[in-house]
Scaffold this motif. Structure first.
Motif, PDB file in Angstrom:
ATOM      1  N   LYS A  30       2.922   5.574  -3.425  1.00  0.00           N
ATOM      2  CA  LYS A  30       4.566   6.960  -3.776  1.00  0.00           C
ATOM      3  C   LYS A  30       4.158   7.066  -4.690  1.00  0.00           C
ATOM      4  N   MET A  31       3.359   5.702  -5.860  1.00  0.00           N
ATOM      5  CA  MET A  31       3.116   5.637  -7.130  1.00  0.00           C
ATOM      6  C   MET A  31       2.314   6.350  -8.012  1.00  0.00           C
ATOM      7  N   VAL A  32       1.414   6.709  -7.271  1.00  0.00           N
ATOM      8  CA  VAL A  32       0.295   7.110  -7.405  1.00  0.00           C
ATOM      9  C   VAL A  32       0.685   9.349  -6.689  1.00  0.00           C
ATOM     10  N   ALA A  33       1.124   9.131  -6.259  1.00  0.00           N
ATOM     11  CA  ALA A  33       1.312  10.659  -5.659  1.00  0.00           C
ATOM     12  C   ALA A  33       2.637  11.423  -6.683  1.00  0.00           C
ATOM     13  N   GLN A  91       1.047  -1.573   0.214  1.00  0.00           N
ATOM     14  CA  GLN A  91      -0.165   0.171   0.140  1.00  0.00           C
ATOM     15  C   GLN A  91       0.696   0.972   0.580  1.00  0.00           C
ATOM     16  N   LEU A  92       1.860   1.104   0.430  1.00  0.00           N
ATOM     17  CA  LEU A  92       2.297   2.562   0.451  1.00  0.00           C
ATOM     18  C   LEU A  92       3.606   2.816  -1.139  1.00  0.00           C
TER      19      LEU A  92
END
Length: 338
Positions: A335-338, A330-331
């Motif tokens: 980070k990828m979405v951001a 999930q982390l």
């Protein structure tokens, strides 16, 4: 015991002078010895004076031709005798004899008168010589009495100390008294030595008795443990047998001690292991009580065993790992979405 013979009882019965008697003899012997020395010195002195006076008288008589008193008296008596015969016989022969003796007497008288001083000296020397001779005779008498007194002391000492002295050759009281003191000391030493001998003999007898007692006790002790010994065996033999038995017994005792020590060690190990088991069991009980307390109010409270609890714990561990992996994923997504 030389010079004595017999046993200690006989020696103890030998009469000895006491200290007071020895002291009296010493004092008397010293007094007699001192007196003898003084008298001997005086006698030698008077004898020397006598010799000097004799030599002086001879020298005086040789130096002057004078008739001495004795010779003059003889000549005077011869004159008087001739005169008496002449008065009695009144012959020519008696007259001639009287005339001759008278002339001789006159000649002697004239010579003595002419040498009156020398004659006086001769008379004085002769008188001194006579007095010195009398003094010498008196000194010799005193020495003789001193010798008699010494002989009396010697006889008394020999009589009183006859048994103590035995045959002896000493001729002076001093030597005899010294010999008596030596014999008294030797007698004391001999009696003391005899007492030591008697004491040693008694100790030896006691040692023999003690040896027999010890041998009997050792024999009995050996017999009590099944080791026999002959009645005629010496103490050394019995002691050798006892030492051999003790040596073997020491080995057995050492082995037994070592075995007991090993058993003790094993028992200590067993006790330690039992204590460890008890601790483990107690901890297991505590752990189970803790688990039961933790599961109260859950569906696992009544329906799970201890082995099953292990499986549940394993599944929970897997679930915890899966949750951790999920959180990590999930982390990454965030980070990828951001």
């Amino acid at each position: 015991l030389h010079p004595w013979s017999g046993d200690s009882q006989a020696l103890a019965r030998v009469a000895i002078p006491n200290a007071a008697q020895l002291g009296a003899w010493k004092a008397l012997a010293a007094e007699l010895g001192k007196g003898r020395g003084v008298l001997s010195d005086r006698l030698a002195e008077h004898q020397g004076n006598h010799d000097l006076l004799s030599a002086r008288l001879e020298a005086l008589r040789a130096s002057v031709d004078v008739t001495d008193d004795d010779a003059a008296d003889v000549i005077r008596r011869a004159r008087d005798d001739a005169w008496a015969r002449h008065r009695h016989d009144l012959t020519g022969e008696t007259a001639d004899d009287f005339a001759a003796t008278l002339a001789r007497d006159d000649s002697v008288g004239a010579g003595r008168l002419a040498n009156a001083r020398e004659l006086v000296e001769i008379r004085s020397t002769n008188r001194n010589l006579v007095e010195t001779a009398a003094t010498i005779a008196h000194a010799r008498d005193q020495l003789a009495r001193n010798g008699s007194d010494r002989e009396a002391v010697l006889l008394e000492i020999r009589t009183v100390a006859r048994e103590l002295l035995g045959p002896c050759q000493e001729t002076s009281p001093e030597q005899l008294i010294e010999l008596i003191e030596d014999r008294i000391a030797a007698r004391i030493d001999a009696l003391a030595a005899w007492e030591e001998i008697e004491l040693s003999r008694k100790k030896a007898e006691r040692a023999v008795d003690e040896e027999g007692r010890i041998r009997l006790e050792l024999s009995r002790a050996l017999a009590s443990v099944g080791v026999g010994s002959d009645v005629g065996d010496s103490l050394e033999t019995v002691m050798a047998v006892a030492e051999l038995f003790l040596e073997r017994q020491f080995k057995v005792d050492a082995e037994r001690t070592e075995a007991l020590k090993t058993v003790g060690t094993r028992q200590e190990d067993l006790a330690a292991r039992r204590r460890a088991v008890e601790v483990a069991e107690r901890r297991e009980d505590e752990w189970q009580a803790g688990i039961a307390e933790a599961l109260k109010g859950t569906w696992l409270e009544r329906g799970i065993s201890v082995p099953g609890m292990g499986g549940v714990l394993d599944q929970l561990a897997e679930l915890s790992k899966s949750l951790q992996d999920r959180e990590a994923m999930q982390l990454r997504i965030e980070k990828m979405v951001a």
